[in-house]
Design a protein around this motif. Structure first.
Motif, PDB file in Angstrom:
ATOM      1  N   LEU A 121       0.814  -1.211   0.000  1.00  0.00           N
ATOM      2  CA  LEU A 121       0.000   0.000   0.000  1.00  0.00           C
ATOM      3  C   LEU A 121       0.852   1.266   0.000  1.00  0.00           C
ATOM      4  O   LEU A 121       0.301   2.366   0.077  1.00  0.00           O
ATOM      5  CB  LEU A 121      -0.909   0.000   1.245  1.00  0.00           C
ATOM      6  N   GLU A 122       2.169   1.133  -0.069  1.00  0.00           N
ATOM      7  CA  GLU A 122       3.033   2.306  -0.081  1.00  0.00           C
ATOM      8  C   GLU A 122       2.817   3.125  -1.345  1.00  0.00           C
ATOM      9  O   GLU A 122       2.605   2.586  -2.430  1.00  0.00           O
ATOM     10  CB  GLU A 122       4.502   1.888   0.011  1.00  0.00           C
ATOM     11  N   LEU A 123       2.906   4.437  -1.183  1.00  0.00           N
ATOM     12  CA  LEU A 123       2.713   5.347  -2.303  1.00  0.00           C
ATOM     13  C   LEU A 123       3.907   5.259  -3.256  1.00  0.00           C
ATOM     14  O   LEU A 123       5.064   5.335  -2.822  1.00  0.00           O
ATOM     15  CB  LEU A 123       2.562   6.776  -1.766  1.00  0.00           C
ATOM     16  N   TRP A 124       3.621   5.090  -4.568  1.00  0.00           N
ATOM     17  CA  TRP A 124       4.642   5.038  -5.620  1.00  0.00           C
ATOM     18  C   TRP A 124       5.664   3.930  -5.349  1.00  0.00           C
ATOM     19  O   TRP A 124       6.851   4.078  -5.647  1.00  0.00           O
ATOM     20  CB  TRP A 124       5.354   6.381  -5.761  1.00  0.00           C
ATOM     21  N   ARG A 125       5.216   2.826  -4.811  1.00  0.00           N
ATOM     22  CA  ARG A 125       6.143   1.745  -4.458  1.00  0.00           C
ATOM     23  C   ARG A 125       6.816   1.175  -5.701  1.00  0.00           C
ATOM     24  O   ARG A 125       8.054   1.031  -5.743  1.00  0.00           O
ATOM     25  CB  ARG A 125       5.376   0.652  -3.718  1.00  0.00           C
ATOM     26  N   VAL A 150       5.566  14.489   0.982  1.00  0.00           N
ATOM     27  CA  VAL A 150       4.173  14.497   0.498  1.00  0.00           C
ATOM     28  C   VAL A 150       3.234  13.910   1.556  1.00  0.00           C
ATOM     29  O   VAL A 150       2.161  14.471   1.841  1.00  0.00           O
ATOM     30  CB  VAL A 150       4.075  13.717  -0.827  1.00  0.00           C
ATOM     31  N   LEU A 151       3.619  12.782   2.144  1.00  0.00           N
ATOM     32  CA  LEU A 151       2.777  12.162   3.172  1.00  0.00           C
ATOM     33  C   LEU A 151       2.657  13.049   4.406  1.00  0.00           C
ATOM     34  O   LEU A 151       1.575  13.160   5.003  1.00  0.00           O
ATOM     35  CB  LEU A 151       3.356  10.801   3.561  1.00  0.00           C
ATOM     36  N   LEU A 152       3.759  13.712   4.789  1.00  0.00           N
ATOM     37  CA  LEU A 152       3.721  14.590   5.955  1.00  0.00           C
ATOM     38  C   LEU A 152       2.777  15.759   5.725  1.00  0.00           C
ATOM     39  O   LEU A 152       1.955  16.099   6.596  1.00  0.00           O
ATOM     40  CB  LEU A 152       5.131  15.084   6.260  1.00  0.00           C
TER      41      LEU A 152
END
Length: 503
Positions: A121-125, A150-152
């Motif tokens: 589920l990690e972003l842009w993995r 971006v996540l922060l």
């Protein structure tokens, strides 16, 4: 003795590697960091394993079962003997201990499966793994850091929207049978609490909307972008009272604390990886020669860049060794000369910083005085619009120029200070970061000097210049907004018109 006669044939290479100074240095680092007896005893090879067998399973059972056999740096034959010892130790353990071990293994297995599930589920993995495969782990770490930012920022947005903006919208429009209340603050004059944003009324010039978009005034002033939008003191959701000012304050502290903890966590992870690399110069050389290559690289161009990077690092190490020898051979006259030169260069650096700070202060004062005068005029033309917009962006322009010119001067002056290459980079980075942060501080100080200036008794009753700044918090937000917009325009222009054509 390196080669033990009773060891299998696969053991001597492992024992030989364990005798390397770099490996022994790593062991000393682990011991100094407070490692347990288990961590210090595990890599000792077959000798430590035979000593454990001699002491008996009752004495060593807990230590041997503490970690799986695959985590020990041993040969296959030694791991098999260790596994047999662990299995034989089970019959000497009580039922309660067996249950704890079984539960611990099951919990570790479940946690491992959960981590593996979340990894998908990690972003842009997939994209970051593709970048890592073509250009190596160094480029991959840069994009991982961008993903972290971006996540922060997304989490910060979720917190502010959920606890501040959403309750305001719900109470203002009466959703879920809600209402709001405006409570006048105590011991403050009534006229100090009146805030009427300069929204566009009726027919306006077409470029007025562009000016409002770039300066944060007009229709943007009545949005949730600025603090002046939150005029509600309490929101009632059915029978529950929601204190909006307290929520605004606590949410701000919450995302600042979250950002700090998250950054510390990432820094600690990187610090663990760099503990061994910074042990000594000999170990650093061994790591670069024997373990410096990144086997994830598959792109030929990236491989050439990695070759150049390793070559530059080795040249830097040799240059640092040469400088250390040169420093050791300096005479007293040479030391006095270099110290005098460094003091003179630091005086120049302080003069450059002072010039930047004074320029930002004068630009901010001039911008505040003339932009407020221009806003008060009703006769607006296209020429006045351009001049007023330039005046409003004057502090942002000066700050951007200072952030561009000052690092260039620092990079030129550092060459004459005769530092090592690694220390030159660190000192230049410290100066550049300081000038960027200090410029923001000088901007805020300049704004507050204008906001807090009062010439009349009516103004002094409010504690700040209420006539020019009815909501001084929104004024500060507008300056930060203009600085962000101008910085974004400069970065975009530099990328499109400088970096892209050069590549």
């Amino acid at each position: 003795e390196v080669f033990l006669p009773e060891e299998p044939r696969a053991a001597p290479p492992v024992d030989f590697l364990q005798e390397l100074p770099s490996y022994q240095s790593a062991l000393r680092r682990r011991a100094a960091a407070g490692g347990t007896q288990e961590r210090r005893a595990a890599p000792q090879g077959s000798a430590g394993l035979r000593a454990a067998e001699a002491r008996g399973p009752e004495q060593e059972g807990g230590e041997l079962a503490a970690r799986p056999a695959r985590e020990y740096p041993l040969t296959i034959a030694e791991k098999r003997r260790l596994r047999d010892c662990q299995q034989a130790d089970i019959k000497y353990v009580s039922g309660w201990e067996q249950w704890k071990r079984t539960s611990s293994k099951s919990l570790k297995k479940v946690l491992s499966e959960v981590r593996e599930l979340f990894s998908y589920l990690e972003l842009w993995r997939h994209d970051i793994h593709s970048i890592e495969g073509k250009f190596g782990t160094g480029i991959q770490s840069y994009f991982s850091f961008l993903r972290f930012l971006v996540l922060l920022n997304f989490i910060i947005f979720i917190l502010m929207f959920s606890f501040v903006t959403l309750p305001s919208i719900i109470s203002e429009y009466g959703i879920f049978n809600s209402s709001f209340a405006k409570i006048s603050p105590k011991n403050i004059e009534l006229h100090c609490t009146v805030y009427k944003p300069s929204g566009n009324m009726g027919l306006v010039y077409f470029y007025t909307y562009l000016k409002d978009l770039l300066s944060g005034t007009g229709f943007l002033e009545v949005t949730s972008l600025f603090y002046g939008y939150y005029t509600i003191d309490a929101a009632w959701l059915s029978i529950l009272r929601y204190n909006l000012p307290l929520a605004y304050l606590l949410t701000t502290f919450a995302y600042l604390a979250l950002s700090l903890l998250w950054i510390i966590k990432r820094s600690v992870e990187g610090f663990k990886q760099n503990l061994v690399h910074d042990e000594d110069q000999f170990q650093s050389y061994c790591n670069k020669v024997f373990a410096g290559w990144d086997f994830c690289i598959t792109d030929p161009h990236a491989a050439r860049l990695k070759h150049r990077s390793l070559q530059y690092e080795l040249q830097t190490d040799l240059e640092e060794e040469r400088l250390k020898q040169k420093i050791a051979d300096r005479t007293m006259k040479e030391k006095l000369r270099i110290y005098s030169l460094r003091i003179f260069i630091n005086i120049i650096v302080i003069a450059v910083l002072s010039g930047c700070f004074y320029s930002i202060y004068r630009a901010t004062v001039f911008s505040q005085e003339n932009s407020n005068v221009s806003i008060g005029h009703d006769d607006v033309s296209n020429t006045n619009f351009q001049a007023n917009l330039l005046v409003q962006y004057l502090p942002s322009i000066v700050i951007t120029l200072a952030n561009f010119i000052a690092p260039q001067i620092f990079s030129f002056l550092i060459r004459f200070e005769d530092y090592s290459p690694a220390f030159e980079i660190r000192l230049t980075l410290m100066r550049c970061v300081f000038v960027r942060l200090a410029n923001i501080g000088v901007l805020l100080f300049s704004l507050w000097s204008q906001i807090s200036y009062c010439a009349t008794d009516e103004c002094k009753a409010c504690g700040y210049n209420y006539e020019l700044y009815p909501c001084w918090e929104s004024e500060v937000g507008q300056e930060m907004y203009k600085l962000m917009i101008f910085d974004f325009i400069i970065i975009l222009a530099g990328t499109l018109f400088v970096d892209f054509p050069r590549k």
